[in-house]
Design a protein around this motif. Sequence first.
Motif, PDB file in Angstrom:
ATOM      1  N   ILE A 126      33.809 -19.191 -37.499  1.00 16.30           N
ATOM      2  CA  ILE A 126      32.406 -19.592 -37.510  1.00 16.30           C
ATOM      3  C   ILE A 126      31.767 -19.111 -36.210  1.00 16.30           C
ATOM      4  N   ASP A 127      30.724 -18.310 -36.316  1.00 18.41           N
ATOM      5  CA  ASP A 127      29.986 -17.861 -35.132  1.00 18.41           C
ATOM      6  C   ASP A 127      28.979 -18.954 -34.774  1.00 18.41           C
ATOM      7  N   LEU A 128      29.468 -19.974 -34.073  1.00 21.09           N
ATOM      8  CA  LEU A 128      28.662 -21.140 -33.744  1.00 21.09           C
ATOM      9  C   LEU A 128      28.259 -21.102 -32.283  1.00 21.09           C
ATOM     10  N   LYS A 129      26.999 -21.421 -32.033  1.00 18.85           N
ATOM     11  CA  LYS A 129      26.494 -21.505 -30.666  1.00 18.85           C
ATOM     12  C   LYS A 129      25.650 -22.778 -30.542  1.00 18.85           C
ATOM     13  N   LEU A 130      25.689 -23.356 -29.357  1.00 21.11           N
ATOM     14  CA  LEU A 130      24.798 -24.454 -29.018  1.00 21.11           C
ATOM     15  C   LEU A 130      23.809 -23.930 -27.989  1.00 21.11           C
ATOM     16  N   ARG A 131      22.573 -24.393 -28.095  1.00 20.67           N
ATOM     17  CA  ARG A 131      21.585 -24.100 -27.054  1.00 20.67           C
ATOM     18  C   ARG A 131      20.642 -25.279 -26.946  1.00 20.67           C
ATOM     19  N   GLN A 132      20.030 -25.411 -25.795  1.00 25.29           N
ATOM     20  CA  GLN A 132      19.086 -26.499 -25.568  1.00 25.29           C
ATOM     21  C   GLN A 132      18.019 -26.480 -26.667  1.00 25.29           C
ATOM     22  N   THR A 133      17.768 -27.637 -27.254  1.00 24.07           N
ATOM     23  CA  THR A 133      16.753 -27.739 -28.301  1.00 24.07           C
ATOM     24  C   THR A 133      15.369 -27.493 -27.708  1.00 24.07           C
ATOM     25  N   THR A 134      14.550 -26.760 -28.442  1.00 27.25           N
ATOM     26  CA  THR A 134      13.175 -26.485 -28.031  1.00 27.25           C
ATOM     27  C   THR A 134      12.212 -27.107 -29.043  1.00 27.25           C
ATOM     28  N   VAL A 135      10.974 -27.232 -28.645  1.00 25.13           N
ATOM     29  CA  VAL A 135       9.947 -27.782 -29.541  1.00 25.13           C
ATOM     30  C   VAL A 135       9.878 -26.966 -30.829  1.00 25.13           C
ATOM     31  N   SER A 136      10.059 -25.649 -30.728  1.00 25.10           N
ATOM     32  CA  SER A 136       9.968 -24.808 -31.929  1.00 25.10           C
ATOM     33  C   SER A 136      11.108 -25.074 -32.919  1.00 25.10           C
ATOM     34  N   ASP A 137      12.213 -25.678 -32.468  1.00 24.03           N
ATOM     35  CA  ASP A 137      13.312 -26.040 -33.374  1.00 24.03           C
ATOM     36  C   ASP A 137      12.970 -27.255 -34.230  1.00 24.03           C
ATOM     37  N   LEU A 138      12.063 -28.079 -33.770  1.00 24.47           N
ATOM     38  CA  LEU A 138      11.833 -29.384 -34.395  1.00 24.47           C
ATOM     39  C   LEU A 138      11.359 -29.293 -35.839  1.00 24.47           C
ATOM     40  N   GLU A 139      10.591 -28.287 -36.175  1.00 28.10           N
ATOM     41  CA  GLU A 139      10.131 -28.122 -37.569  1.00 28.10           C
ATOM     42  C   GLU A 139      11.334 -28.027 -38.513  1.00 28.10           C
ATOM     43  N   THR A 140      12.294 -27.193 -38.156  1.00 34.33           N
ATOM     44  CA  THR A 140      13.490 -27.003 -38.992  1.00 34.33           C
ATOM     45  C   THR A 140      14.334 -28.269 -38.999  1.00 34.33           C
ATOM     46  N   LEU A 141      14.553 -28.859 -37.842  1.00 39.30           N
ATOM     47  CA  LEU A 141      15.385 -30.061 -37.757  1.00 39.30           C
ATOM     48  C   LEU A 141      14.758 -31.220 -38.538  1.00 39.30           C
ATOM     49  N   PHE A 142      13.430 -31.288 -38.538  1.00 41.08           N
ATOM     50  CA  PHE A 142      12.746 -32.322 -39.319  1.00 41.08           C
ATOM     51  C   PHE A 142      13.082 -32.179 -40.803  1.00 41.08           C
ATOM     52  N   GLU A 143      13.064 -30.965 -41.306  1.00 43.56           N
ATOM     53  CA  GLU A 143      13.328 -30.735 -42.731  1.00 43.56           C
ATOM     54  C   GLU A 143      14.703 -31.263 -43.135  1.00 43.56           C
ATOM     55  N   PHE A 144      15.698 -31.126 -42.267  1.00 44.23           N
ATOM     56  CA  PHE A 144      17.043 -31.620 -42.591  1.00 44.23           C
ATOM     57  C   PHE A 144      17.020 -33.124 -42.832  1.00 44.23           C
TER      58      PHE A 144
END
Length: 161
Positions: free
Chosen positions: A5-23
């Motif tokens: 699995i090509d998995l990476k973690l990175r600091q969450t940004t405001v622009s990520d929130l739209e996608t994370l909200f959908e989950f």
Amino acid sequence: MEKTIDLKLRQTTVSDLETLFEFQTDQEAGYLAAFMPKDPTDKPAYLSKYTRLLSDPTVNNQTILVNNIIVGHVAKFIMHGDTEITYWIDKKFWGQGIATKALHEFLLIELSRPIFGRVAFDNFGSQKVLEKCGFVKTGTDSGFANARQAEIEEFIYKLNS
């Protein structure tokens, strides 16, 4: 042969929130998570809360990427004086070991200990993730689960080192 699995973690940004909200709006995932906001479809409330949390120095929010696609998040926060962990994986990616790998990677950068994880009594997938990452079940609690509109039991897990 095991698929890597090509998995990476990175600091969450405001622009990520739209996608994370959908989950969070997925009903099956919400049922398993159990302890949700009263209205998980209230996007302005979600964006307001998580935008504020992104600037809270006691919170470590990381976005989980697989092949550069956002598949979830993992975070450390403080509640009632205890350091706690939370994570969420998009249902399309369940059963692939992503939550376990992401939590393992997160625990290499988030060194607060002890750290607690809480999980609904019947969320066997998350229980396995915590156990595979070294957490030990230390107790139980109960609380009102908005996603189920009922008081349910939750298991408390702890990682010391």
